[in-house]
Design a protein around this motif. Structure first.
Motif, PDB file in Angstrom:
ATOM      1  N   UNK A 396      74.459  62.217  61.993  1.00 57.63           N
ATOM      2  CA  UNK A 396      75.175  61.645  60.860  1.00 57.63           C
ATOM      3  C   UNK A 396      76.642  62.049  60.907  1.00 57.63           C
ATOM      4  N   UNK A 397      76.918  63.278  61.323  1.00 54.57           N
ATOM      5  CA  UNK A 397      78.309  63.715  61.458  1.00 54.57           C
ATOM      6  C   UNK A 397      79.033  62.929  62.543  1.00 54.57           C
ATOM      7  N   UNK A 398      78.310  62.554  63.593  1.00 54.10           N
ATOM      8  CA  UNK A 398      78.927  61.738  64.637  1.00 54.10           C
ATOM      9  C   UNK A 398      79.340  60.376  64.105  1.00 54.10           C
ATOM     10  N   UNK A 399      78.727  59.959  63.007  1.00 55.71           N
ATOM     11  CA  UNK A 399      79.060  58.670  62.403  1.00 55.71           C
ATOM     12  C   UNK A 399      80.067  58.771  61.270  1.00 55.71           C
ATOM     13  N   UNK A 400      80.265  59.956  60.696  1.00 52.29           N
ATOM     14  CA  UNK A 400      81.050  60.040  59.458  1.00 52.29           C
ATOM     15  C   UNK A 400      82.127  61.115  59.438  1.00 52.29           C
ATOM     16  N   UNK A 401      82.108  62.045  60.364  1.00 50.07           N
ATOM     17  CA  UNK A 401      83.059  63.157  60.308  1.00 50.07           C
ATOM     18  C   UNK A 401      84.492  62.638  60.514  1.00 50.07           C
ATOM     19  N   UNK A 402      85.399  62.903  59.569  1.00 48.57           N
ATOM     20  CA  UNK A 402      86.770  62.399  59.704  1.00 48.57           C
ATOM     21  C   UNK A 402      87.639  63.214  60.660  1.00 48.57           C
ATOM     22  N   UNK A 403      87.112  64.280  61.222  1.00 52.94           N
ATOM     23  CA  UNK A 403      87.884  65.161  62.099  1.00 52.94           C
ATOM     24  C   UNK A 403      88.509  64.346  63.236  1.00 52.94           C
ATOM     25  N   UNK A 404      89.840  64.295  63.319  1.00 55.18           N
ATOM     26  CA  UNK A 404      90.494  63.470  64.350  1.00 55.18           C
ATOM     27  C   UNK A 404      90.328  64.022  65.761  1.00 55.18           C
ATOM     28  N   UNK A 405      89.887  65.282  65.894  1.00 51.87           N
ATOM     29  CA  UNK A 405      89.729  65.857  67.227  1.00 51.87           C
ATOM     30  C   UNK A 405      88.467  65.361  67.929  1.00 51.87           C
ATOM     31  N   UNK A 406      87.572  64.725  67.193  1.00 52.00           N
ATOM     32  CA  UNK A 406      86.354  64.207  67.815  1.00 52.00           C
ATOM     33  C   UNK A 406      86.689  62.939  68.582  1.00 52.00           C
ATOM     34  N   UNK A 407      86.311  62.902  69.841  1.00 47.63           N
ATOM     35  CA  UNK A 407      86.608  61.749  70.688  1.00 47.63           C
ATOM     36  C   UNK A 407      85.926  60.495  70.154  1.00 47.63           C
TER      37      UNK A 407
END
Length: 561
Positions: A396-407
């Motif tokens: 779910x975090x892979x779909x919603x996390x706003x962290x810009x560092x995630x590719x």
């Protein structure tokens, strides 16, 4: 319309779309009966305010090992299903394992029913692990399993001495499963390659856990995958290749699906999307910090053997699984690419845990070696990782996390999240129309997440505390019976706030946060029902007898099928 429960202010997510915010879900007698902007309320109608949060179907974890004889320290049904519930799962499919000495499947199924009955917090079903496909079993038993018992899937192993089937046995099983409509799962690794490499590693005194990944190279998976696809093609039998981790193996599946239109389904697990084999070499329990999400670091866990200040050359045994964790970031990325291009059909947990600090667990080789004055080896370490509770929050975090560092290459869409974790497994395993989606007529199995914080920092601070919307995974917050999680230290941006099973609230994380571990579990053992399943659906390629494998004349196969 007399409704038992209404969930209002919902942002509903299905496998195809995110519906307009503000909808209400009407529930009656455990089923969804209406979805609308406004629903009638009477004096007896309960209301849950989703507060604009995403509402997704209850997770369907279709690959779970509970109360298995070869894992005496692993989760049994009480702890495993409890952990599943707290991680947002409302349906789990576990295994009933036939031993080589078992001449009939029915006592096996009865035994596993007795292990689960009255002990599950969530709905459940069984796959059959076939190790002795005798003429009697192939002749009548499998058909009876489908028609009388509602067990409509089998798992076949191409490795492990206790489970492995040869190609001829697999072909016979595939042909019979096609005839009776059973879904076939395949663990694809080349046993002879693994045995040869393992023997030579041990002869060269390479015995530590880190050598486990060397003993099961990618070519062992890719060769067996290609062979499994060939067996499937010859017999015109749809298959699902489980826990895929190798780029070349995934390319075989991709080619079969896209170029040959074959019904070859693929499954993976979060550990093949995030974790690397370097974890097998650590000498302290690895933890991930915020700045290095997804990478291993040799930090300890206070108070645990192998923790802060204590070296433990066996610490990497916690991460022994099969297929093993792969070596390179490029390997992880190939799994992500296969998720996003549609090659991978299902993401399960493959929850197959064993305790670490237990004489019968991951440290058993050390205990036995001390008794026998011998050398412990990686080949003796029980395989498997815990993951039933962390699967949904991580994805779910892979779909919603706003962290810009995630590719962007390692993200999911929310509909893709629902498709891979709920809808597809329900369809593949004969639960379509009942589980895995949010629509009238479906069981009201629902997960209500925390609402996304406002963009304004001040408003965000006033709405929800950080411990609810930014969670660092720690084993002591989980509800399994295992003494570690491979995702220790991973930060996720949400967790299931409420979980409903057939319209009843069974998990309330707000209570858990306020009152402590276990307080949020509102359900009880026995809430979960055994699911008699129908025949599964083919989700990729085309099935049927109309196409012969390359090089055969039209109709050639009819001479021997």
């Amino acid at each position: 319309m007399d409704l038992d429960l209404i969930i209002k202010n919902a942002t509903i997510v299905t496998a195809t779309e995110i519906l307009q915010p503000g909808l209400s879900i009407g529930i009656k007698s455990g089923q969804i009966v209406a979805i609308a902007f406004s629903l009638p309320v009477d004096a007896d109608t309960q209301i849950i305010d989703a507060e604009g949060a995403y509402v997704t179907p209850g997770g369907v974890d279709s690959h779970v090992h509970l109360h298995q004889d070869n894992a005496p320290t692993g989760d049994k049904w009480l702890s495993g299903s409890r952990s599943a519930l707290c991680g947002g799962n409302t349906t789990i499919l576990a295994f009933a394992t036939q031993k080589r000495t078992d001449e009939s499947l029915f006592p096996v199924l009865e035994d596993y029913h007795s292990r689960a009955s009255g002990r599950s917090f969530v709905d459940y079903g069984f796959h059959l692990i076939l190790t002795r496909p005798s003429p009697e079993i192939l002749g009548r038993a499998l058909k009876r399993m489908v028609e009388e018992e509602g067990v409509t899937s089998v798992k076949l192993y191409m490795t492990y001495p206790a489970f492995r089937l040869g190609d001829k046995e697999m072909l016979e099983v595939l042909m019979r499963c096609r005839e009776v409509g059973m879904t076939v799962m395949v663990h694809a690794e080349n046993a002879d390659m693994i045995d040869m490499i393992t023997t030579r590693l041990l002869q060269n005194s390479h015995t530590l856990p880190k050598f486990h990944a060397l003993a099961r190279p990618q070519i062992a998976e890719s060769e067996a995958t290609h062979r499994a696809i060939s067996l499937s093609t010859l017999t015109s039998t749809p298959i699902l290749i489980v826990h895929m981790s190798s780029p070349i193996a995934l390319s075989h599946a991709r080619k079969a699906q896209s170029k040959s239109m074959l019904p070859i389904h693929a499954e993976t697990c979060p550990h093949y999307m995030y974790l690397l084999s370097e974890r097998l070499a650590v000498t302290r329990f690895p933890v991930v910090d915020d700045a290095n999400r997804g990478h291993s670091h040799e930090h300890g866990v206070h108070g645990e053997e192998g923790g802060d200040g204590a070296e433990d050359e066996w610490a990497g045994a916690r991460h022994v699984c099969a297929p093993p964790l792969r070596h390179a970031e490029a390997d992880l990325q190939s799994v992500w690419d296969s998720v996003n291009n549609g090659t991978i059909t299902v993401i399960s947990s493959d929850h197959a845990p064993t305790q670490y600090n237990n004489p019968q667990g991951k440290r058993k080789p050390l205990v036995e070696a001390q008794k026998n004055n011998s050398t412990p080896t990686f080949a003796q370490i029980p395989n498997g990782l815990p993951g039933i509770e962390t699967r949904l929050p991580i994805l779910f975090s892979a779909a919603t996390d706003p962290d810009p560092s995630i590719s962007p290459a390692r993200r999911l869409t929310l509909p893709k999240f629902v498709e891979l974790t709920s809808t597809n497994p329900a369809k593949m395993y004969g639960l379509s129309g009942k589980k895995g989606s949010i629509a009238p007529g479906y069981d009201a199995d629902l997960v209500i997440w925390y609402p996304s914080p406002p963009h304004d920092p001040a408003a965000a601070a006033a709405s929800l505390s950080d411990d609810k919307i930014k969670i660092k995974i720690a084993n002591d917050m989980l509800h399994h019976s295992i003494d570690y999680t491979p995702f220790e230290g991973f930060q996720v941006c949400n967790w299931p706030r409420y979980v409903l099973l057939r319209g009843e609230l069974k998990w309330n994380r707000d209570i858990e946060v306020r009152q402590g571990p276990g307080a949020g579990i509102l359900g009880k053992p026995g809430d979960g029902k055994f699911l008699r399943r129908g025949k599964g659906e083919v989700l990729v390629g085309r099935s049927g007898m109309g196409r012969e494998p390359a090089g055969m004349r039209d109709g050639e196969r009819s001479a021997w099928m």
